[in-house]
Design a protein around this motif. Sequence first.
Motif, PDB file in Angstrom:
ATOM      1  N   LEU A 172       0.781  -1.365  -0.071  1.00 16.24           N
ATOM      2  CA  LEU A 172      -0.043  -0.110  -0.011  1.00 16.24           C
ATOM      3  C   LEU A 172       1.004   1.155   0.076  1.00 16.24           C
ATOM      4  CD1 LEU A 172      -2.767   1.413   0.382  1.00 16.24           C
ATOM      5  CD2 LEU A 172      -2.591   1.316   2.802  1.00 16.24           C
ATOM      6  N   LEU A 173       1.746   1.373   0.823  1.00 18.11           N
ATOM      7  CA  LEU A 173       2.711   2.670   0.937  1.00 18.11           C
ATOM      8  C   LEU A 173       3.530   2.652  -0.242  1.00 18.11           C
ATOM      9  CD1 LEU A 173       3.852   2.067   4.786  1.00 18.11           C
ATOM     10  CD2 LEU A 173       1.739   3.692   3.652  1.00 18.11           C
ATOM     11  N   HIS A 174       4.005   1.574  -0.781  1.00 16.69           N
ATOM     12  CA  HIS A 174       4.916   1.735  -2.080  1.00 16.69           C
ATOM     13  C   HIS A 174       3.867   2.470  -3.176  1.00 16.69           C
ATOM     14  CE1 HIS A 174       7.766   0.709  -5.138  1.00 16.69           C
ATOM     15  NE2 HIS A 174       6.695   0.290  -5.680  1.00 16.69           N
ATOM     16  N   SER A 175       2.777   1.897  -3.282  1.00 21.16           N
ATOM     17  CA  SER A 175       1.691   2.410  -4.234  1.00 21.16           C
ATOM     18  C   SER A 175       1.330   3.799  -4.166  1.00 21.16           C
ATOM     19  CB  SER A 175       0.417   1.487  -4.060  1.00 21.16           C
ATOM     20  OG  SER A 175       0.749   0.080  -4.442  1.00 21.16           O
ATOM     21  N   MET A 176       1.206   4.087  -2.867  1.00 21.91           N
ATOM     22  CA  MET A 176       0.964   5.607  -2.189  1.00 21.91           C
ATOM     23  C   MET A 176       2.167   6.628  -2.836  1.00 21.91           C
ATOM     24  SD  MET A 176      -1.184   5.191   1.203  1.00 21.91           S
ATOM     25  CE  MET A 176      -1.786   6.668   1.332  1.00 21.91           C
ATOM     26  N   ARG A 177       3.241   6.050  -2.652  1.00 18.85           N
ATOM     27  CA  ARG A 177       4.536   6.874  -2.872  1.00 18.85           C
ATOM     28  C   ARG A 177       4.537   6.936  -4.479  1.00 18.85           C
ATOM     29  NH1 ARG A 177       7.101   4.199   1.270  1.00 18.85           N
ATOM     30  NH2 ARG A 177       7.672   2.259  -0.133  1.00 18.85           N
ATOM     31  N   THR A 178       4.393   6.120  -5.113  1.00 14.10           N
ATOM     32  CA  THR A 178       4.312   5.976  -6.757  1.00 14.10           C
ATOM     33  C   THR A 178       3.306   6.843  -7.053  1.00 14.10           C
ATOM     34  OG1 THR A 178       4.888   3.644  -6.590  1.00 14.10           O
ATOM     35  CG2 THR A 178       4.081   4.514  -8.744  1.00 14.10           C
ATOM     36  N   ILE A 179       2.067   7.107  -6.545  1.00 12.80           N
ATOM     37  CA  ILE A 179       1.202   7.817  -6.960  1.00 12.80           C
ATOM     38  C   ILE A 179       1.509   9.304  -6.629  1.00 12.80           C
ATOM     39  CG2 ILE A 179      -1.431   8.787  -6.388  1.00 12.80           C
ATOM     40  CD1 ILE A 179      -1.996   5.874  -5.823  1.00 12.80           C
ATOM     41  N   ARG A 180       1.871   9.591  -5.300  1.00  8.21           N
ATOM     42  CA  ARG A 180       2.336  10.993  -5.264  1.00  8.21           C
ATOM     43  C   ARG A 180       3.284  11.444  -6.036  1.00  8.21           C
ATOM     44  NH1 ARG A 180       6.691  12.270  -2.218  1.00  8.21           N
ATOM     45  NH2 ARG A 180       6.935   9.935  -1.419  1.00  8.21           N
ATOM     46  N   VAL A 181       4.433  10.544  -6.474  1.00  9.89           N
ATOM     47  CA  VAL A 181       5.604  11.103  -7.322  1.00  9.89           C
ATOM     48  C   VAL A 181       5.135  11.189  -8.656  1.00  9.89           C
ATOM     49  CG1 VAL A 181       7.781  10.200  -8.136  1.00  9.89           C
ATOM     50  CG2 VAL A 181       7.150  10.074  -5.779  1.00  9.89           C
ATOM     51  N   LEU A 182       4.352  10.016  -9.417  1.00 10.04           N
ATOM     52  CA  LEU A 182       3.941  10.306 -10.649  1.00 10.04           C
ATOM     53  C   LEU A 182       3.144  11.533 -10.830  1.00 10.04           C
ATOM     54  CD1 LEU A 182       3.179   6.632 -11.422  1.00 10.04           C
ATOM     55  CD2 LEU A 182       4.971   7.965 -12.605  1.00 10.04           C
ATOM     56  N   LEU A 183       2.416  12.091  -9.917  1.00 11.91           N
ATOM     57  CA  LEU A 183       1.395  13.128 -10.241  1.00 11.91           C
ATOM     58  C   LEU A 183       1.864  14.448  -9.538  1.00 11.91           C
ATOM     59  CD1 LEU A 183      -1.946  11.274  -9.614  1.00 11.91           C
ATOM     60  CD2 LEU A 183      -0.856  11.541 -11.800  1.00 11.91           C
ATOM     61  N   GLY A 184       3.045  14.587  -8.867  1.00 12.11           N
ATOM     62  CA  GLY A 184       3.386  15.743  -8.252  1.00 12.11           C
ATOM     63  C   GLY A 184       4.852  15.876  -8.095  1.00 12.11           C
ATOM     64  N   GLU A 185       5.740  14.747  -8.098  1.00 11.41           N
ATOM     65  CA  GLU A 185       7.066  15.123  -7.930  1.00 11.41           C
ATOM     66  C   GLU A 185       8.105  14.793  -8.936  1.00 11.41           C
ATOM     67  OE1 GLU A 185       8.237  14.518  -3.771  1.00 11.41           O
ATOM     68  OE2 GLU A 185       5.608  14.904  -3.192  1.00 11.41           O
ATOM     69  N   ASP A 186       9.399  15.032  -8.396  1.00  8.06           N
ATOM     70  CA  ASP A 186      10.243  14.790  -9.385  1.00  8.06           C
ATOM     71  C   ASP A 186      10.782  13.551  -9.752  1.00  8.06           C
ATOM     72  OD1 ASP A 186      12.935  16.298  -7.522  1.00  8.06           O
ATOM     73  OD2 ASP A 186      12.224  14.311  -7.406  1.00  8.06           O
ATOM     74  N   ALA A 187      11.573  13.273 -10.730  1.00  2.00           N
ATOM     75  CA  ALA A 187      12.066  12.004 -11.421  1.00  2.00           C
ATOM     76  C   ALA A 187      12.993  11.356  -9.996  1.00  2.00           C
ATOM     77  CB  ALA A 187      13.185  12.492 -12.717  1.00  2.00           C
ATOM     78  N   GLU A 188      13.644  12.127  -9.438  1.00  2.71           N
ATOM     79  CA  GLU A 188      14.589  11.649  -8.302  1.00  2.71           C
ATOM     80  C   GLU A 188      13.839  10.926  -7.419  1.00  2.71           C
ATOM     81  OE1 GLU A 188      17.968  13.067  -4.904  1.00  2.71           O
ATOM     82  OE2 GLU A 188      17.503  14.264  -6.653  1.00  2.71           O
ATOM     83  N   GLU A 189      12.557  11.712  -7.000  1.00  6.16           N
ATOM     84  CA  GLU A 189      11.768  10.899  -6.047  1.00  6.16           C
ATOM     85  C   GLU A 189      11.163   9.751  -6.677  1.00  6.16           C
ATOM     86  OE1 GLU A 189      10.274  11.671  -2.976  1.00  6.16           O
ATOM     87  OE2 GLU A 189      11.398  13.388  -2.316  1.00  6.16           O
ATOM     88  N   LEU A 190      10.684   9.815  -7.875  1.00  4.88           N
ATOM     89  CA  LEU A 190      10.157   8.468  -8.747  1.00  4.88           C
ATOM     90  C   LEU A 190      11.115   7.363  -8.532  1.00  4.88           C
ATOM     91  CD1 LEU A 190       7.921   7.344 -10.379  1.00  4.88           C
ATOM     92  CD2 LEU A 190       8.961   8.252 -12.371  1.00  4.88           C
ATOM     93  N   ALA A 191      12.413   7.628  -8.760  1.00  4.97           N
ATOM     94  CA  ALA A 191      13.234   6.409  -8.641  1.00  4.97           C
ATOM     95  C   ALA A 191      13.316   5.716  -7.204  1.00  4.97           C
ATOM     96  CB  ALA A 191      14.762   7.042  -9.039  1.00  4.97           C
ATOM     97  N   ASP A 192      13.391   6.797  -6.265  1.00  5.75           N
ATOM     98  CA  ASP A 192      13.548   6.247  -5.091  1.00  5.75           C
ATOM     99  C   ASP A 192      11.985   5.563  -4.628  1.00  5.75           C
ATOM    100  OD1 ASP A 192      14.371   6.476  -2.094  1.00  5.75           O
ATOM    101  OD2 ASP A 192      12.542   7.515  -1.790  1.00  5.75           O
ATOM    102  N   ALA A 193      10.870   6.083  -5.100  1.00  2.13           N
ATOM    103  CA  ALA A 193       9.569   5.274  -4.986  1.00  2.13           C
ATOM    104  C   ALA A 193       9.671   3.783  -5.615  1.00  2.13           C
ATOM    105  CB  ALA A 193       8.596   5.998  -5.472  1.00  2.13           C
TER     106      ALA A 193
END
Length: 321
Positions: free
Chosen positions: A138-159
Amino acid sequence: MDTPADTPRDPSVDLHELRRFNRFWVNLICSLDYGRHLPAPFTDTEARVMYELARRQRVDSADLRVTLSLDAGYLSRLLRGFEDRLLITRSRSEEDRRRQRIMLTPLGWEAAGLLEEGSQEAAGTLLSDLSTADRARLLHSMRTIRVLLGEDAEELADARAPRIALRTARPGDLGWMVERNAALYAEEYGFDLSYEALVARIVAEYAEAFDPQWDRTWIAELDGERAGAVMCVRDGRPGVARLRLLLVEPSARGHGVGRQLVDSCVEFAREAGYGEMVLWTNSILDAARGIYQRAGFELVAESAHHSFGQDLVGQDWRLTL
């Protein structure tokens, strides 16, 4: 049959799923109502504003409006209500006199603290019925949603990166250690049943003589699944700890799981007051030996032996703490 990756998708299907999730999430959050315990209840929007004021301590109203995407008139009325309730003070910004600086009053900080407690309780309610593995998903999916819709590529890689977590042993973990040690060593090195018998004895002795001051077992989880383990036990000689049963699942190798397990073991031994830590391994375990060397262990003796159905070279390693 799977749909090929390059097959065009119907946009209306995607929009339907997005709106469906949005309705579900809004209804879920509203049902939590984490401001209900306060003497003067807060709406969801008021709670969002209080959270931002507490998080940033002091903020200009214009920045607050942009951050929360609120209408200027609506925000002004909301802040006026906060001021009437003695939750905030408003003054001119020192940097720009056209801007209005907002700060929480002591009463406002108290209200923000109660809101935070309610929010933590509500979040805990959501997670309490989930298994460790489902919570990680669940938390992994939530991080992915947050990053894909609002944060940068570095955050996306981290997610997208696997999440490693270490914890102490719980009921069932020791049995898992016996099972996985026996299965992996049989598969990778051809060890026979005598190795499983040895591991079972080590684990049983640990459980029977366990003393939390001197003994500890860590379980590593990768994205919520058990992925490794290690033990720190009394060696029998005064001031000497022994590292035992380091295990890393094949699917978790390359992520630093073994290093974190050994580092935690060494740190615990040092804080417990041990003067040195020792371990015994075999020369064929190249990856494990590399981890021990990086942690500062030194090879002090080795000898050939026939054990577990194999001809092996045993090694004794030592670390001064």
